[in-house]
Design a protein around this motif. Structure first.
Motif, short mmCIF file in Angstrom:
data_model
loop_
_atom_site.label_atom_id
_atom_site.label_comp_id
_atom_site.label_asym_id
_atom_site.label_seq_id
_atom_site.Cartn_x
_atom_site.Cartn_y
_atom_site.Cartn_z
N GLY A 34 0.85 -1.22 -0.15
CA GLY A 34 0.01 0.04 0.00
C GLY A 34 1.03 1.21 0.19
N ASP A 35 0.58 2.02 0.95
CA ASP A 35 1.27 3.36 0.81
C ASP A 35 2.03 3.57 2.09
N GLY A 36 2.04 2.79 3.08
CA GLY A 36 3.00 2.80 4.35
C GLY A 36 2.25 3.63 5.59
N ASP A 37 0.88 3.96 5.38
CA ASP A 37 0.62 5.01 6.46
C ASP A 37 -0.36 3.96 7.42
N HIS A 38 -0.59 2.84 7.07
CA HIS A 38 -1.51 1.96 8.09
C HIS A 38 -1.15 2.09 9.55
N VAL A 39 0.02 1.94 9.89
CA VAL A 39 0.27 2.03 11.34
C VAL A 39 0.11 3.35 11.87
N THR A 40 0.39 4.28 11.18
CA THR A 40 0.30 5.93 11.70
C THR A 40 -1.27 6.10 11.71
N ASN A 41 -1.77 5.62 10.61
CA ASN A 41 -3.44 5.65 10.81
C ASN A 41 -3.93 5.22 12.29
N LEU A 42 -3.71 3.93 12.22
CA LEU A 42 -4.08 3.16 13.70
C LEU A 42 -3.63 3.64 14.83
N GLY A 78 -7.92 6.71 6.02
CA GLY A 78 -7.86 5.69 5.48
C GLY A 78 -8.69 4.73 5.19
N ALA A 79 -8.67 3.74 4.32
CA ALA A 79 -9.62 2.96 4.28
C ALA A 79 -10.00 1.99 5.57
N SER A 80 -8.77 1.52 6.34
CA SER A 80 -8.83 1.13 7.79
C SER A 80 -9.53 1.93 8.56
N GLY A 81 -9.69 3.38 8.59
CA GLY A 81 -10.67 4.10 9.31
C GLY A 81 -11.91 3.81 9.55
N ARG A 120 -19.35 -2.83 4.21
CA ARG A 120 -18.86 -1.67 3.87
C ARG A 120 -17.65 -1.65 3.08
N GLY A 121 -16.90 -2.62 3.12
CA GLY A 121 -15.77 -2.90 2.38
C GLY A 121 -15.81 -3.78 1.09
N LYS A 122 -17.42 -4.03 0.87
CA LYS A 122 -17.51 -4.86 -0.51
C LYS A 122 -16.66 -6.07 -0.56
N SER A 123 -16.42 -6.58 0.45
CA SER A 123 -15.31 -7.79 0.32
C SER A 123 -15.67 -8.94 1.25
N GLU A 124 -14.78 -9.86 1.05
CA GLU A 124 -15.15 -11.34 1.46
C GLU A 124 -13.80 -11.74 2.01
N THR A 129 -7.17 -8.97 3.14
CA THR A 129 -7.56 -7.86 3.89
C THR A 129 -7.70 -8.25 5.51
N MET A 130 -7.85 -7.13 6.23
CA MET A 130 -8.16 -7.31 7.48
C MET A 130 -9.15 -8.58 7.67
N LEU A 131 -10.23 -8.95 6.92
CA LEU A 131 -11.21 -9.71 7.02
C LEU A 131 -10.70 -11.11 7.12
N GLY A 169 -8.76 -2.76 -2.02
CA GLY A 169 -7.92 -1.71 -1.40
C GLY A 169 -6.81 -1.48 -2.40
N ARG A 170 -5.51 -0.75 -1.94
CA ARG A 170 -4.55 -0.13 -2.64
C ARG A 170 -3.74 -1.46 -3.36
N ALA A 171 -3.67 -2.43 -2.51
CA ALA A 171 -2.85 -3.65 -2.88
C ALA A 171 -3.41 -4.21 -4.10
N ILE A 182 2.29 -10.60 3.46
CA ILE A 182 1.00 -10.49 4.39
C ILE A 182 0.63 -8.95 4.44
N ASP A 183 -0.75 -9.09 4.67
CA ASP A 183 -1.57 -7.77 4.24
C ASP A 183 -1.43 -6.99 5.73
N ALA A 184 -0.98 -5.59 5.67
CA ALA A 184 -0.83 -5.04 6.96
C ALA A 184 -2.25 -4.98 7.83
N GLY A 185 -3.17 -4.83 7.22
CA GLY A 185 -4.50 -4.71 8.11
C GLY A 185 -4.64 -6.06 8.75
N ALA A 186 -4.43 -7.14 7.95
CA ALA A 186 -4.65 -8.29 8.54
C ALA A 186 -3.64 -8.49 9.84
P1 ADP Z 1 -5.45 3.03 2.84
O1 ADP Z 1 -5.42 1.68 2.38
O2 ADP Z 1 -6.43 3.94 2.71
O3 ADP Z 1 -3.89 3.78 2.95
P2 ADP Z 1 -4.73 1.97 5.47
O4 ADP Z 1 -3.27 1.78 5.03
O5 ADP Z 1 -4.99 2.59 7.05
O6 ADP Z 1 -5.70 2.73 4.49
O7 ADP Z 1 -5.20 0.60 5.55
C1 ADP Z 1 -5.15 -0.58 4.49
C2 ADP Z 1 -5.57 -1.70 4.93
O8 ADP Z 1 -6.98 -1.75 5.02
C3 ADP Z 1 -5.27 -2.97 4.25
O9 ADP Z 1 -4.10 -3.46 4.73
C4 ADP Z 1 -6.43 -3.76 4.48
O10 ADP Z 1 -6.43 -4.85 5.33
C5 ADP Z 1 -7.54 -2.91 4.83
N1 ADP Z 1 -8.58 -2.89 3.48
C6 ADP Z 1 -8.32 -2.16 2.60
N2 ADP Z 1 -9.54 -1.81 1.86
C7 ADP Z 1 -10.41 -2.84 2.30
C8 ADP Z 1 -11.49 -3.46 1.87
N3 ADP Z 1 -12.41 -3.12 1.00
N4 ADP Z 1 -12.06 -4.20 2.76
C9 ADP Z 1 -11.59 -4.93 3.82
N5 ADP Z 1 -10.28 -4.43 4.15
C10 ADP Z 1 -9.68 -3.48 3.41
#
Ligand code: ADP
Ligand code: MG
Length: 208
Positions: A34-42, A78-81, A120-124, A129-131, A169-171, A182-186
């Motif tokens: 992605g773009d590297g901001d996930h942990v700072t968002n969290l 971010g998406a995670s927010g 919300r994420g239209k995902s399975e 992802t975190m799911l 998501g961005r990935a 590995i996915d950051a949100g997972a």
């Molecule tokens: P952004 O992608 O906007 O930069 P973050 O970096 O904070 O936001 O979060 C990225 C994480 O969000 C991904 O690693 C993934 O786990 C989760 N994510 C992104 N899009 C989706 C989605 N549509 N459904 C479920 N999880 C998602």
């Protein structure tokens, strides 16, 4: 087991500490996919929760979880927010009117939260992802799994994202290149779930 909402500030601290300890690793994961901001968002969200911990401690479950969700939604970005905000706000709705939860009832609340994240994420499951952490945890909780089994299912789910191709998501822009990471949100979801499990095991004095 019946859990009291008063334990929430301790759980917030435990979660913040595990994310802090693993911040660099998670940043690298989100830089790769992605773009590297996930942990700072969290961390922005967790800082805001720590600031409100005293207030949260005074609330009953539904109100406390609602406040956590609204705070994450308004501070993380971010998406995670929006997804983490959705998780807690939907859990809160499923908690309405109840002040105590046994394990089965708590599992049903968590399942409602995870279902809302899917919408919300239209995902399975299987989309890297975190799911992929949250869904197996919800399943294990519903089946009455032990604390250790719940953490183990989070670890297994997190690790399973390594061999998945991202489609959300961005990935997802990376397509095949997302394989092998590995996915950051997972990963953060797994770290948080296992930290909560540890805290609940060590802090049995707070369980009613
Ligand atoms: P952004 O992608 O906007 O930069 P973050 O970096 O904070 O936001 O979060 C990225 C994480 O969000 C991904 O690693 C993934 O786990 C989760 N994510 C992104 N899009 C989706 C989605 N549509 N459904 C479920 N999880 C998602
Ligand atoms: Mg990001």
């Amino acid at each position: 087991m019946s859990l009291r909402s008063k334990i929430l500030p301790d759980l917030i601290k435990a979660v913040s500490s595990i994310i802090e300890q693993n911040a660099e690793e998670v940043t690298v994961l989100d830089q790769v996919l992605g773009d590297g901001d996930h942990v700072t968002n969290l961390q922005r969200g967790l800082d805001a929760l720590n600031q409100q911990a005293d207030e949260i401690a005074k609330l009953e479950w539904a109100e406390a979880i609602q406040k956590i969700g609204m705070t994450l939604l308004s501070t993380m970005g971010g998406a995670s927010g929006s997804l983490m905000g959705t998780l807690f706000i939907s859990m809160s709705k499923a908690m309405a009117g109840k002040t105590e939860f046994n394990q089965q009832q708590f599992a049903e609340v968590f399942v409602a939260g995870v279902e809302a994240v899917k919408k919300r994420g239209k995902s399975e499951a299987g989309e890297k992802t975190m799911l992929d952490t949250l869904i197996p945890v919800a399943d294990k909780m519903l089946k009455g799994g032990s604390m250790d089994e719940i953490c183990q299912s989070a670890v297994k789910g997190m690790e399973s994202t390594r061999d998945m191709k991202a489609t959300k998501g961005r990935a997802s822009y990376l397509e095949e290149k997302s394989l092998g990471h590995i996915d950051a949100g997972a990963r953060t979801s797994q770290l948080m779930i296992c930290a909560i499990v540890d805290e609940l095991k060590n802090n049995s004095g707070s369980l009613g």
